[in-house]
Scaffold this motif. Sequence first.
Motif, mmCIF file in Angstrom:
data_model
loop_
_atom_site.group_PDB
_atom_site.id
_atom_site.type_symbol
_atom_site.label_atom_id
_atom_site.label_comp_id
_atom_site.label_asym_id
_atom_site.label_seq_id
_atom_site.Cartn_x
_atom_site.Cartn_y
_atom_site.Cartn_z
ATOM 1 N N ALA A 1 1.366 14.052 3.992
ATOM 2 C CA ALA A 1 1.023 12.877 4.794
ATOM 3 C C ALA A 1 1.329 11.619 3.992
ATOM 4 O O ALA A 1 1.066 11.560 2.791
ATOM 5 C CB ALA A 1 -0.456 12.898 5.167
ATOM 6 N N VAL A 2 1.904 10.630 4.664
ATOM 7 C CA VAL A 2 2.142 9.326 4.045
ATOM 8 C C VAL A 2 1.450 8.291 4.923
ATOM 9 O O VAL A 2 1.751 8.177 6.117
ATOM 10 C CB VAL A 2 3.645 9.011 3.910
ATOM 11 C CG1 VAL A 2 3.855 7.623 3.316
ATOM 12 C CG2 VAL A 2 4.340 10.066 3.063
ATOM 13 N N ILE A 3 0.509 7.569 4.318
ATOM 14 C CA ILE A 3 -0.319 6.616 5.043
ATOM 15 C C ILE A 3 -0.266 5.275 4.342
ATOM 16 O O ILE A 3 -0.404 5.195 3.119
ATOM 17 C CB ILE A 3 -1.807 7.080 5.078
ATOM 18 C CG1 ILE A 3 -1.923 8.497 5.599
ATOM 19 C CG2 ILE A 3 -2.654 6.121 5.898
ATOM 20 C CD1 ILE A 3 -2.201 9.505 4.534
ATOM 21 N N TRP A 4 -0.073 4.219 5.116
ATOM 22 C CA TRP A 4 -0.163 2.864 4.574
ATOM 23 C C TRP A 4 -1.530 2.329 4.940
ATOM 24 O O TRP A 4 -1.924 2.323 6.110
ATOM 25 C CB TRP A 4 0.930 1.980 5.140
ATOM 26 C CG TRP A 4 0.814 0.543 4.707
ATOM 27 C CD1 TRP A 4 0.757 0.081 3.435
ATOM 28 C CD2 TRP A 4 0.725 -0.588 5.559
ATOM 29 N NE1 TRP A 4 0.647 -1.292 3.431
ATOM 30 C CE2 TRP A 4 0.633 -1.729 4.732
ATOM 31 C CE3 TRP A 4 0.738 -0.767 6.930
ATOM 32 C CZ2 TRP A 4 0.536 -3.012 5.238
ATOM 33 C CZ3 TRP A 4 0.635 -2.049 7.432
ATOM 34 C CH2 TRP A 4 0.545 -3.161 6.582
ATOM 35 N N ASP A 5 -2.284 1.893 3.943
ATOM 36 C CA ASP A 5 -3.618 1.349 4.132
ATOM 37 C C ASP A 5 -3.591 -0.123 3.764
ATOM 38 O O ASP A 5 -3.684 -0.486 2.588
ATOM 39 C CB ASP A 5 -4.614 2.130 3.255
ATOM 40 C CG ASP A 5 -6.054 1.761 3.542
ATOM 41 O OD1 ASP A 5 -6.366 1.409 4.693
ATOM 42 O OD2 ASP A 5 -6.876 1.845 2.611
ATOM 43 N N GLY A 6 -3.418 -0.973 4.786
ATOM 44 C CA GLY A 6 -3.404 -2.416 4.571
ATOM 45 C C GLY A 6 -4.798 -2.989 4.731
ATOM 46 O O GLY A 6 -5.762 -2.271 5.003
ATOM 47 N N LYS A 7 -4.913 -4.301 4.586
ATOM 48 C CA LYS A 7 -6.232 -4.931 4.697
ATOM 49 C C LYS A 7 -6.771 -4.868 6.121
ATOM 50 O O LYS A 7 -7.965 -4.711 6.320
ATOM 51 C CB LYS A 7 -6.159 -6.377 4.233
ATOM 52 C CG LYS A 7 -5.998 -6.502 2.748
ATOM 53 C CD LYS A 7 -6.151 -7.925 2.300
ATOM 54 C CE LYS A 7 -5.945 -7.963 0.802
ATOM 55 N NZ LYS A 7 -6.804 -8.887 0.151
ATOM 56 N N LEU A 8 -5.907 -4.985 7.107
ATOM 57 C CA LEU A 8 -6.357 -5.039 8.495
ATOM 58 C C LEU A 8 -5.897 -3.867 9.347
ATOM 59 O O LEU A 8 -6.347 -3.717 10.483
ATOM 60 C CB LEU A 8 -5.869 -6.340 9.153
ATOM 61 C CG LEU A 8 -6.336 -7.629 8.483
ATOM 62 C CD1 LEU A 8 -5.693 -8.836 9.140
ATOM 63 C CD2 LEU A 8 -7.851 -7.734 8.539
ATOM 64 N N VAL A 9 -4.993 -3.067 8.822
ATOM 65 C CA VAL A 9 -4.432 -1.990 9.634
ATOM 66 C C VAL A 9 -4.104 -0.791 8.754
ATOM 67 O O VAL A 9 -3.848 -0.920 7.565
ATOM 68 C CB VAL A 9 -3.164 -2.487 10.389
ATOM 69 C CG1 VAL A 9 -2.032 -2.774 9.436
ATOM 70 C CG2 VAL A 9 -2.742 -1.514 11.466
ATOM 71 N N ARG A 10 -4.150 0.362 9.377
ATOM 72 C CA ARG A 10 -3.785 1.618 8.713
ATOM 73 C C ARG A 10 -2.709 2.265 9.579
ATOM 74 O O ARG A 10 -2.810 2.248 10.804
ATOM 75 C CB ARG A 10 -5.019 2.511 8.676
ATOM 76 C CG ARG A 10 -5.065 3.467 7.564
ATOM 77 C CD ARG A 10 -6.409 4.150 7.507
ATOM 78 N NE ARG A 10 -7.218 3.536 6.470
ATOM 79 C CZ ARG A 10 -8.513 3.692 6.340
ATOM 80 N NH1 ARG A 10 -9.182 4.444 7.167
ATOM 81 N NH2 ARG A 10 -9.168 3.106 5.366
ATOM 82 N N PHE A 11 -1.687 2.853 8.941
ATOM 83 C CA PHE A 11 -0.577 3.408 9.699
ATOM 84 C C PHE A 11 -0.140 4.733 9.090
ATOM 85 O O PHE A 11 0.042 4.835 7.881
ATOM 86 C CB PHE A 11 0.599 2.420 9.692
ATOM 87 C CG PHE A 11 1.708 2.799 10.611
ATOM 88 C CD1 PHE A 11 1.623 2.557 11.978
ATOM 89 C CD2 PHE A 11 2.844 3.414 10.118
ATOM 90 C CE1 PHE A 11 2.652 2.924 12.824
ATOM 91 C CE2 PHE A 11 3.871 3.781 10.953
ATOM 92 C CZ PHE A 11 3.780 3.527 12.317
ATOM 93 N N LEU A 12 0.041 5.738 9.939
ATOM 94 C CA LEU A 12 0.540 7.047 9.506
ATOM 95 C C LEU A 12 2.048 7.066 9.664
ATOM 96 O O LEU A 12 2.566 6.974 10.773
ATOM 97 C CB LEU A 12 -0.102 8.165 10.348
ATOM 98 C CG LEU A 12 0.378 9.586 10.045
ATOM 99 C CD1 LEU A 12 -0.001 10.003 8.626
ATOM 100 C CD2 LEU A 12 -0.217 10.568 11.061
ATOM 101 N N PHE A 13 2.764 7.163 8.542
ATOM 102 C CA PHE A 13 4.222 7.198 8.564
ATOM 103 C C PHE A 13 4.762 8.611 8.716
ATOM 104 O O PHE A 13 5.800 8.816 9.322
ATOM 105 C CB PHE A 13 4.804 6.599 7.274
ATOM 106 C CG PHE A 13 4.745 5.117 7.218
ATOM 107 C CD1 PHE A 13 5.650 4.347 7.904
ATOM 108 C CD2 PHE A 13 3.766 4.485 6.479
ATOM 109 C CE1 PHE A 13 5.598 2.967 7.867
ATOM 110 C CE2 PHE A 13 3.696 3.105 6.423
ATOM 111 C CZ PHE A 13 4.611 2.339 7.124
#
Length: 123
Positions: free
Chosen positions: A98-110
């Motif tokens: 799993a590759v996940i981007w965890d930003g300050k306001l949003v989370r996204f599964l790549f």
Amino acid sequence: MRLLVLAAAAATVLLLLQGSAAGPAGMEGPFGWEPMKDLSNPHVREITEFAVNKHNEDAQTKLALDKVVKGETVGFLGTIYKLIVEVKDGANPKSYEAVIWDGKLVRFLFLFKAVEGNVRSCL
């Protein structure tokens, strides 16, 4: 603005994933992937649960998170997590990357893809 940040993150993740597969040795440090030391951290568990739940929603599956086996991170407008996770599909154990981007306001599964063979050698 949010879309622009997401697009920039997506492009960066793709570049980092390509580099991790065939990149030069020594790609650790402030601009490369760092091995994760504490896979049992509650924040890591939260991010991993997000990835499994998002995959279940998108693929109409009912996977249940068992544990995080291995992980790496890189900082980019938040943190990008590259994880090897073990899940249960009913009674059947399976492994996924799993590759996940965890930003300050949003989370996204790549990425959420099945891993075959020895999961300890992945990443």
